[in-house]
Write an enzyme that holds these catalytic residues in place. Structure first.
Site, mmCIF file in Angstrom:
data_model
loop_
_atom_site.group_PDB
_atom_site.id
_atom_site.type_symbol
_atom_site.label_atom_id
_atom_site.label_comp_id
_atom_site.label_asym_id
_atom_site.label_seq_id
_atom_site.Cartn_x
_atom_site.Cartn_y
_atom_site.Cartn_z
ATOM 1 N N CYS A 93 34.782 -62.488 -24.213
ATOM 2 C CA CYS A 93 36.091 -61.871 -24.033
ATOM 3 C C CYS A 93 36.020 -60.476 -24.644
ATOM 4 O O CYS A 93 34.944 -60.016 -25.023
ATOM 5 C CB CYS A 93 37.197 -62.719 -24.659
ATOM 6 S SG CYS A 93 36.940 -63.078 -26.418
ATOM 7 N N THR A 94 37.140 -59.799 -24.741
ATOM 8 C CA THR A 94 37.117 -58.392 -25.142
ATOM 9 C C THR A 94 36.528 -58.177 -26.531
ATOM 10 O O THR A 94 35.550 -57.451 -26.696
ATOM 11 C CB THR A 94 38.540 -57.797 -25.087
ATOM 12 O OG1 THR A 94 39.100 -58.036 -23.801
ATOM 13 C CG2 THR A 94 38.511 -56.302 -25.349
#
Length: 286
Positions: A185-186
């Site tokens: 994810c980010t």
């Protein structure tokens, strides 16, 4: 001259009094003129804030003065100035909303029962050694993956993080339970939780990319397994790691290549859409 910076960080650690942490964080961020979003729960903290570099440094130093947050992995990036409309600091049941607060367990070392952390270099070694047995699993909303993702990644059809539990329980990914699954994810916070949800549902070998896409991009840029741009939740909307980034997104108007998101009016049914510069300019002249 002010130099705008944005910091992104989280820490999973038990907090006995989330409201006290909220008040302290609000006071600290406001005192240094920062804007952004900070979420606090009994599981920890998740923050993205920005301001002048000197103010941000003071805020980070103050945050790290609290022992449970001392070792938080602070990710820095260049801001535009006025990257967030205001400062928001709230207590929530979860610091990232999967809708499963009672499933998550944390201790002073972080999430209990989560996936094994993989540094970017270790990720490459895993892929080199296991080949097609390694599956990348995107832990973000599907629209974020339209402009960037790991090569051949599985991108679940989710519009909010809340959709992941239903997706996992649907059985559509059960064929991956015998694979080495790497969640990403980010910045790492969503895949911390996602990896624990997958392991508790019978996925046998689950990893998480340590530091998220941001840390990976800092090390490998566009010369590794990542392709495209990275969606970010501030006024920038997307960033690239190098000028060699591929353009994966497609304009919803002309199908031309673009990584440019635009907020659409509510009556058009979607909050964000990919609109290229040409179509955006044409729309403004009509």
């Amino acid at each position: 001259m002010a130099v705008p910076k944005i910091v992104l960080f989280y820490a999973f650690t038990p907090l006995l009094d989330p409201e006290a942490i909220r008040l302290w964080q609000y006071t600290l961020a406001e005192a240094h003129n920062l804007t952004g979003r900070i979420l606090v729960s009994k599981h920890g903290i998740n923050a993205t804030v920005g301001g002048d570099i000197h103010d941000v440094k003071r805020y980070v130093k103050g945050t790290r003065s609290y022992a449970p947050f001392k070792n938080a992995d602070i990710k820095w990036s260049d801001g535009l100035g006025d990257d967030f409309p205001r400062l928001s600091v709230k207590v929530r049941p979860e610091i990232v909303t999967f809708g499963a607060p009672d499933e998550l367990r944390v201790d002073a070392n972080g999430v209990i029962g989560g996936g094994m952390h993989l540094a970017p270099g270790d990720l490459h070694r895993l892929v080199e050694g296991r080949g097609e047995d390694v599956v990348f699993f995107d832990g973000r909303n599907a629209f974020e993956a339209q402009i960037g993702r790991f090569r051949n990644a599985v991108v679940p059809d989710v519009s909010t993080t809340r959709d992941f539990v239903q997706e996992l329980d649907s059985g559509k990914y059960d064929h991956l339970k015998g694979k080495a699954v790497v969640t990403y994810c980010t910045g790492g916070v969503r895949c911390e939780v996602l990896s624990s949800l997958m392991l508790s549902r019978g996925f046998g070998e689950v990893y998480q990319l340590d530091g998220g896409i941001i840390r990976y991009g800092e090390e490998f840029g566009d010369a590794g397994l990542w392709e495209g741009s990275l969606y970010v939740f501030d006024r920038r909307m997307s960033i690239e790691f190098t000028d060699q980034a591929k353009t994966l997104g497609r304009c919803t108007k002309c199908n031309g290549p673009t990584s440019r998101y635009e907020n659409l009016p509510e009556n058009q049914g979607r909050q964000l859409a990919l609109i290229c510069d040409g179509c955006a300019a044409a729309k403004r002249t009509h």
